[in-house]
Motif scaffolding. Structure first.
Motif, mmCIF file in Angstrom:
data_model
loop_
_atom_site.group_PDB
_atom_site.id
_atom_site.type_symbol
_atom_site.label_atom_id
_atom_site.label_comp_id
_atom_site.label_asym_id
_atom_site.label_seq_id
_atom_site.Cartn_x
_atom_site.Cartn_y
_atom_site.Cartn_z
ATOM 1 N N ASN A 20 0.870 -1.067 -0.360
ATOM 2 C CA ASN A 20 0.111 -0.104 -0.429
ATOM 3 C C ASN A 20 0.839 1.250 0.119
ATOM 4 N N ASP A 52 -0.819 -8.150 -2.746
ATOM 5 C CA ASP A 52 -2.367 -7.234 -2.828
ATOM 6 C C ASP A 52 -1.751 -6.014 -2.488
ATOM 7 N N SER A 149 -13.444 -7.803 2.979
ATOM 8 C CA SER A 149 -12.291 -7.264 3.458
ATOM 9 C C SER A 149 -13.117 -6.422 3.837
ATOM 10 N N ASN A 150 -13.402 -6.959 5.507
ATOM 11 C CA ASN A 150 -12.852 -5.763 6.602
ATOM 12 C C ASN A 150 -14.992 -5.835 7.084
ATOM 13 N N GLN A 171 -10.448 -10.563 4.190
ATOM 14 C CA GLN A 171 -9.529 -9.734 5.126
ATOM 15 C C GLN A 171 -9.496 -8.684 5.658
ATOM 16 N N LEU A 200 2.022 -6.379 11.389
ATOM 17 C CA LEU A 200 3.242 -5.364 12.083
ATOM 18 C C LEU A 200 2.983 -4.697 12.858
ATOM 19 N N SER A 201 2.021 -3.912 12.671
ATOM 20 C CA SER A 201 1.197 -2.789 12.935
ATOM 21 C C SER A 201 -0.089 -2.564 14.343
ATOM 22 N N ILE A 238 0.364 -10.330 5.390
ATOM 23 C CA ILE A 238 1.006 -9.607 4.509
ATOM 24 C C ILE A 238 1.666 -8.212 4.675
ATOM 25 N N LYS A 240 4.350 -5.629 5.327
ATOM 26 C CA LYS A 240 4.588 -5.197 4.237
ATOM 27 C C LYS A 240 5.738 -4.274 5.243
ATOM 28 N N SER A 241 7.035 -4.037 4.171
ATOM 29 C CA SER A 241 8.644 -3.588 5.078
ATOM 30 C C SER A 241 8.999 -2.604 3.485
ATOM 31 N N HIS A 242 9.648 -1.779 3.618
ATOM 32 C CA HIS A 242 10.374 -1.201 1.886
ATOM 33 C C HIS A 242 12.004 -1.312 2.698
ATOM 34 N N ARG A 246 14.448 -7.422 6.280
ATOM 35 C CA ARG A 246 13.047 -6.889 7.418
ATOM 36 C C ARG A 246 11.777 -8.133 6.266
ATOM 37 N N ASN A 250 10.895 -11.802 7.231
ATOM 38 C CA ASN A 250 9.245 -12.253 7.689
ATOM 39 C C ASN A 250 9.041 -13.193 6.439
HETATM 40 N N1 NAP Z 1 -7.714 -4.557 3.173
HETATM 41 C C1 NAP Z 1 -7.797 -2.836 4.380
HETATM 42 O O1 NAP Z 1 -8.461 -2.334 4.924
HETATM 43 C C2 NAP Z 1 -6.080 -2.971 4.504
HETATM 44 C C3 NAP Z 1 -6.231 -1.924 5.497
HETATM 45 C C4 NAP Z 1 -4.523 -1.361 5.687
HETATM 46 C C5 NAP Z 1 -3.466 -2.778 4.966
HETATM 47 N N2 NAP Z 1 -4.100 -2.997 4.307
HETATM 48 C C6 NAP Z 1 -3.147 -4.599 3.637
HETATM 49 O O2 NAP Z 1 -2.296 -4.796 3.640
HETATM 50 C C7 NAP Z 1 -0.698 -4.969 3.988
HETATM 51 C C8 NAP Z 1 0.238 -4.731 5.685
HETATM 52 O O3 NAP Z 1 0.012 -3.862 6.754
HETATM 53 P P1 NAP Z 1 0.226 -2.139 6.571
HETATM 54 O O4 NAP Z 1 1.282 -1.896 5.248
HETATM 55 O O5 NAP Z 1 -0.517 -1.232 6.746
HETATM 56 O O6 NAP Z 1 1.085 -3.120 7.939
HETATM 57 P P2 NAP Z 1 2.674 -4.233 8.336
HETATM 58 O O7 NAP Z 1 2.153 -4.593 7.275
HETATM 59 O O8 NAP Z 1 1.615 -4.746 9.937
HETATM 60 O O9 NAP Z 1 3.459 -3.305 8.313
HETATM 61 C C9 NAP Z 1 3.920 -1.645 9.611
HETATM 62 C C10 NAP Z 1 5.097 -1.181 9.447
HETATM 63 O O10 NAP Z 1 6.449 -2.738 9.969
HETATM 64 C C11 NAP Z 1 7.426 -2.352 10.011
HETATM 65 N N3 NAP Z 1 7.709 -3.696 9.505
HETATM 66 C C12 NAP Z 1 7.692 -4.389 8.507
HETATM 67 N N4 NAP Z 1 8.170 -5.925 9.492
HETATM 68 C C13 NAP Z 1 9.192 -5.027 10.276
HETATM 69 C C14 NAP Z 1 9.822 -5.857 11.387
HETATM 70 N N5 NAP Z 1 10.177 -7.513 10.635
HETATM 71 N N6 NAP Z 1 10.090 -5.448 11.647
HETATM 72 C C15 NAP Z 1 9.959 -4.935 12.240
HETATM 73 N N7 NAP Z 1 9.268 -3.520 11.695
HETATM 74 C C16 NAP Z 1 8.941 -4.429 10.522
HETATM 75 C C17 NAP Z 1 7.189 -1.854 8.420
HETATM 76 O O11 NAP Z 1 8.093 -0.549 8.149
HETATM 77 P P3 NAP Z 1 10.054 -0.487 7.548
HETATM 78 O O12 NAP Z 1 9.425 -0.447 5.732
HETATM 79 O O13 NAP Z 1 10.739 0.468 7.880
HETATM 80 O O14 NAP Z 1 10.315 -1.930 7.250
HETATM 81 C C18 NAP Z 1 5.622 -1.043 7.753
HETATM 82 O O15 NAP Z 1 5.945 -0.028 8.217
HETATM 83 C C19 NAP Z 1 -0.868 -3.297 3.410
HETATM 84 O O16 NAP Z 1 0.240 -3.607 2.706
HETATM 85 C C20 NAP Z 1 -1.782 -3.119 2.291
HETATM 86 O O17 NAP Z 1 -1.513 -4.254 1.231
HETATM 87 C C21 NAP Z 1 -5.366 -3.730 3.468
#
Ligand code: NAP
Length: 269
Positions: A20, A52, A149-150, A171, A200-201, A238, A240-242, A246, A250
């Motif tokens: 995203n 995704d 989703s949701n 999702q 991971l949020s 799913i 996400k990391s940049h 990581r 993951n």
């Molecule tokens: N259906 C929906 O309504 C909905 C809503 C939200 C998200 N999504 C989907 O779900 C995906 C994942 O959710 P998200 O991107 O919001 O959050 P996430 O995957 O929980 O990631 C959040 C943050 O965690 C950090 N991170 C990743 N791996 C890590 C690790 N091993 N150790 C420490 N920090 C780590 C990342 O920063 P770094 O980049 O610095 O590693 C990232 O910014 C989205 O990209 C999207 O595709 C769907």
């Protein structure tokens, strides 16, 4: 990559990458598109095959191009996208058809593995016609699986009642702040796979310290323990990391198993 079998028989990888913030200025969700998909290229290189995306991420085309340019066969990927619950996209049957057709074009593919309704559609007539169009694309082979989703339990029940083709996936957010266990239990009873967004949020420093302590027992880190917890209970993740390292770490979730005692500790975070 281990998979989970959807109700329609399709194998879905247990771990995928979110997208995203990919292709955007400052890695920000609302950032301007800058066509920098190096993070997705790296994710694919690291081994991610479930990708995704969503129309609201504005990056379907960049995601599609990156997948196509990877040189890896299309069939190795599991591509998910989502239709917004907004009249522009779901107001009429024709709008839904056009939206899905655009997704196929943007994603440079003949078929999409999983097409989700991104958010609840409160108007039941619109929900029903959106679902019917999704079903017609399953019929013509351009979508393999459909889901939501949701969605909460009530809305899932509504879809289940009128669906000719049942939803395979919901999702939802799932992390220590909001596990969403009630809906996950309902889904597991009804053969709907739970896919955790934001896995991971919203993890506090205190929770990270507790997870790190558990992780020491396995030579893993807090994120790996949290992701392992989800996949061990059949929830797809799913993350996400940049960051390259990581992204790789993951994915390293399949060489250990959390003990019952540690599962209980994670449940009570
Ligand atoms: N259906 C929906 O309504 C909905 C809503 C939200 C998200 N999504 C989907 O779900 C995906 C994942 O959710 P998200 O991107 O919001 O959050 P996430 O995957 O929980 O990631 C959040 C943050 O965690 C950090 N991170 C990743 N791996 C890590 C690790 N091993 N150790 C420490 N920090 C780590 C990342 O920063 P770094 O980049 O610095 O590693 C990232 O910014 C989205 O990209 C999207 O595709 C769907």
């Amino acid at each position: 990559m281990e998979t989970i079998t959807l109700a329609n028989g399709l194998e879905m990888p247990l771990v995928g990458t979110g997208t995203n913030t990919y292709g955007k200025e400052g890695n920000q969700y609302n950032g301007e598109l800058n066509e920098d998909f190096s993070a997705l290229e790296n994710a694919i290189q690291a081994g991610y095959r479930l990708i995704d995306t969503a129309i609201s991420y504005r990056n379907e085309a960049g995601v599609g191009k990156t997948i196509a340019d990877s040189g890896i066969p299309r069939d190795d990927f599991f591509i998910t996208t989502k239709i917004p619950a907004d009249d522009t996209y779901i107001g009429t049957k024709e709008a839904v058809e056009q939206t899905i057709t655009n997704s196929l074009e943007n994603l440079e593919t003949d078929y999409i593995d999983l097409y989700l309704i991104h958010h609840p559609i409160e108007d039941e007539a619109k929900l029903k016609h959106t679902w019917e169009v999704l079903e017609s694309f399953v019929d013509n082979g351009k979508i393999k699986s459909i889901g939501v989703s949701n969605f909460d339990i009530d809305l899932l029940k509504t879809v289940q009642q009128f669906a000719r083709i049942q939803p395979t996936v919901n999702q939802i957010q799932s992390n220590p702040h909001t596990w969403n266990n009630e809906v996950i239990e309902y889904m597991q009873q009804h053969d709907i796979v739970a896919e955790a967004w934001g896995p991971l949020s919203r993890v506090t420093d205190e929770q990270i310290a507790k997870l790190d302590k558990i992780a020491e027992n396995y030579g893993k880190n807090w994120a790996q323990v949290l992701l392992r917890y989800q996949i061990q209970r059949g929830v797809v993740v799913i993350p996400k990391s940049h960051n390259n390292e990581r992204q790789s770490s993951n994915l390293e979730l399949f060489d250990f198993e959390l003990s019952d005692e540690h599962v209980i500790l994670i449940e009570s975070l």
